[in-house]
Design a protein around this motif. Structure first.
Motif, PDB file in Angstrom:
ATOM      1  N   UNK A 163       4.968  -2.151   4.301  1.00 29.13           N
ATOM      2  CA  UNK A 163       4.237  -1.065   4.964  1.00 29.13           C
ATOM      3  C   UNK A 163       5.103   0.182   5.106  1.00 29.13           C
ATOM      4  N   UNK A 164       6.369  -0.009   5.444  1.00 33.81           N
ATOM      5  CA  UNK A 164       7.277   1.139   5.575  1.00 33.81           C
ATOM      6  C   UNK A 164       7.466   1.851   4.242  1.00 33.81           C
ATOM      7  N   UNK A 165       7.612   1.059   3.169  1.00 35.00           N
ATOM      8  CA  UNK A 165       7.825   1.668   1.855  1.00 35.00           C
ATOM      9  C   UNK A 165       6.572   2.366   1.343  1.00 35.00           C
ATOM     10  N   UNK A 166       5.407   1.772   1.602  1.00 35.37           N
ATOM     11  CA  UNK A 166       4.168   2.379   1.118  1.00 35.37           C
ATOM     12  C   UNK A 166       3.706   3.544   1.987  1.00 35.37           C
ATOM     13  N   UNK A 167       4.231   3.623   3.221  1.00 32.23           N
ATOM     14  CA  UNK A 167       3.864   4.742   4.102  1.00 32.23           C
ATOM     15  C   UNK A 167       4.351   6.073   3.530  1.00 32.23           C
ATOM     16  N   UNK A 168       5.392   6.024   2.734  1.00 33.88           N
ATOM     17  CA  UNK A 168       5.901   7.249   2.101  1.00 33.88           C
ATOM     18  C   UNK A 168       4.887   7.855   1.138  1.00 33.88           C
ATOM     19  N   UNK A 169       4.025   7.011   0.591  1.00 36.32           N
ATOM     20  CA  UNK A 169       3.059   7.468  -0.405  1.00 36.32           C
ATOM     21  C   UNK A 169       1.686   7.756   0.189  1.00 36.32           C
ATOM     22  N   UNK A 170       1.564   7.605   1.488  1.00 33.54           N
ATOM     23  CA  UNK A 170       0.263   7.789   2.130  1.00 33.54           C
ATOM     24  C   UNK A 170      -0.211   9.229   1.976  1.00 33.54           C
ATOM     25  N   UNK A 171      -1.461   9.355   1.646  1.00 33.11           N
ATOM     26  CA  UNK A 171      -2.067  10.668   1.493  1.00 33.11           C
ATOM     27  C   UNK A 171      -3.027  10.882   2.658  1.00 33.11           C
ATOM     28  N   UNK A 172      -2.808  11.936   3.383  1.00 32.58           N
ATOM     29  CA  UNK A 172      -3.649  12.221   4.543  1.00 32.58           C
ATOM     30  C   UNK A 172      -4.744  13.219   4.210  1.00 32.58           C
ATOM     31  N   UNK A 173      -4.979  13.414   2.951  1.00 32.31           N
ATOM     32  CA  UNK A 173      -6.017  14.312   2.482  1.00 32.31           C
ATOM     33  C   UNK A 173      -7.309  13.511   2.343  1.00 32.31           C
ATOM     34  N   UNK A 174      -8.392  14.020   2.876  1.00 26.87           N
ATOM     35  CA  UNK A 174      -9.662  13.309   2.872  1.00 26.87           C
ATOM     36  C   UNK A 174     -10.462  13.481   1.578  1.00 26.87           C
ATOM     37  N   UNK A 175      -9.962  14.246   0.666  1.00 28.29           N
ATOM     38  CA  UNK A 175     -10.740  14.477  -0.554  1.00 28.29           C
ATOM     39  C   UNK A 175     -10.648  13.256  -1.476  1.00 28.29           C
ATOM     40  N   UNK A 176     -11.787  12.880  -2.001  1.00 30.36           N
ATOM     41  CA  UNK A 176     -11.861  11.752  -2.913  1.00 30.36           C
ATOM     42  C   UNK A 176     -12.054  12.236  -4.352  1.00 30.36           C
ATOM     43  N   UNK A 177     -11.681  13.478  -4.594  1.00 29.67           N
ATOM     44  CA  UNK A 177     -11.911  14.060  -5.907  1.00 29.67           C
ATOM     45  C   UNK A 177     -11.091  13.365  -6.987  1.00 29.67           C
ATOM     46  N   UNK A 178      -9.838  13.129  -6.681  1.00 29.09           N
ATOM     47  CA  UNK A 178      -8.978  12.591  -7.719  1.00 29.09           C
ATOM     48  C   UNK A 178      -8.016  11.574  -7.106  1.00 29.09           C
ATOM     49  N   UNK A 179      -7.972  10.436  -7.696  1.00 31.75           N
ATOM     50  CA  UNK A 179      -7.026   9.417  -7.272  1.00 31.75           C
ATOM     51  C   UNK A 179      -6.029   9.249  -8.406  1.00 31.75           C
ATOM     52  N   UNK A 180      -4.766   9.472  -8.099  1.00 27.00           N
ATOM     53  CA  UNK A 180      -3.761   9.337  -9.147  1.00 27.00           C
ATOM     54  C   UNK A 180      -2.841   8.167  -8.802  1.00 27.00           C
ATOM     55  N   UNK A 181      -2.289   7.568  -9.825  1.00 23.95           N
ATOM     56  CA  UNK A 181      -1.405   6.429  -9.645  1.00 23.95           C
ATOM     57  C   UNK A 181       0.033   6.903  -9.612  1.00 23.95           C
ATOM     58  N   UNK A 182       0.725   6.461  -8.624  1.00 25.37           N
ATOM     59  CA  UNK A 182       2.125   6.807  -8.483  1.00 25.37           C
ATOM     60  C   UNK A 182       2.953   5.668  -9.065  1.00 25.37           C
ATOM     61  N   UNK A 183       3.791   5.964 -10.008  1.00 32.49           N
ATOM     62  CA  UNK A 183       4.583   4.944 -10.702  1.00 32.49           C
ATOM     63  C   UNK A 183       5.509   4.197  -9.737  1.00 32.49           C
ATOM     64  N   UNK A 184       6.117   4.888  -8.819  1.00 30.77           N
ATOM     65  CA  UNK A 184       7.013   4.241  -7.853  1.00 30.77           C
ATOM     66  C   UNK A 184       6.241   3.263  -6.963  1.00 30.77           C
ATOM     67  N   UNK A 185       5.071   3.660  -6.571  1.00 31.51           N
ATOM     68  CA  UNK A 185       4.232   2.801  -5.729  1.00 31.51           C
ATOM     69  C   UNK A 185       3.847   1.516  -6.486  1.00 31.51           C
ATOM     70  N   UNK A 186       3.557   1.651  -7.754  1.00 31.01           N
ATOM     71  CA  UNK A 186       3.214   0.490  -8.570  1.00 31.01           C
ATOM     72  C   UNK A 186       4.416  -0.437  -8.699  1.00 31.01           C
ATOM     73  N   UNK A 187       5.600   0.117  -8.889  1.00 27.98           N
ATOM     74  CA  UNK A 187       6.810  -0.698  -9.010  1.00 27.98           C
ATOM     75  C   UNK A 187       7.109  -1.448  -7.712  1.00 27.98           C
ATOM     76  N   UNK A 188       6.903  -0.805  -6.586  1.00 30.08           N
ATOM     77  CA  UNK A 188       7.118  -1.461  -5.292  1.00 30.08           C
ATOM     78  C   UNK A 188       6.138  -2.612  -5.127  1.00 30.08           C
ATOM     79  N   UNK A 189       4.899  -2.383  -5.490  1.00 32.32           N
ATOM     80  CA  UNK A 189       3.884  -3.436  -5.389  1.00 32.32           C
ATOM     81  C   UNK A 189       4.215  -4.611  -6.296  1.00 32.32           C
TER      82      UNK A 189
END
Length: 116
Positions: free
Chosen positions: A50-76
């Protein structure tokens, strides 16, 4: 604690029940100890993730575009490849790395000492 460096197997391993009960003398007590330790490990891993993924949290409410973050995928992927908490707890128990005590036995031994 780095769980990736643990010697715990990633897959399920068949264990001799009698080996697990040697320390406590009771298989049910051993299983209770293992389950409590597995819950502790699970909570710790969840907190770390949770601490590591909190860095990638997006507080923007727009659902226009969802992009994949490579670092987030590697952590997962790193956390998906870890052994399960129950396997880690079992390995720690076998290696005598778990401290446990039985308050009922401690109280009984104190009563026995008082009688002498």
């Amino acid at each position: 604690m780095d769980y990736k460096k643990s010697k715990a197997p990633v897959n399920t391993v068949t264990r001799n029940v009698m080996d697990l009960s040697k320390e406590t003398g009771n298989i049910y007590e051993s299983v209770a100890i293992l389950s409590k330790r597995a819950n502790q490990i699970s909570a710790q891993i969840k907190d770390d993730l949770s601490k590591k993924l909190a860095e990638f949290a997006s507080y923007n409410d727009s659902l226009e575009e969802v992009f994949e973050n490579r670092e987030q995928i590697e952590i997962s992927r790193y956390y998906e490849k870890l052994p399960k908490p129950s396997l880690l707890a079992t390995q720690e128990f076998i290696e005598d790395k778990i401290y446990w005590r039985d308050p009922a036995r401690d109280a009984q031994s104190l009563e026995d000492d008082d009688r002498l």
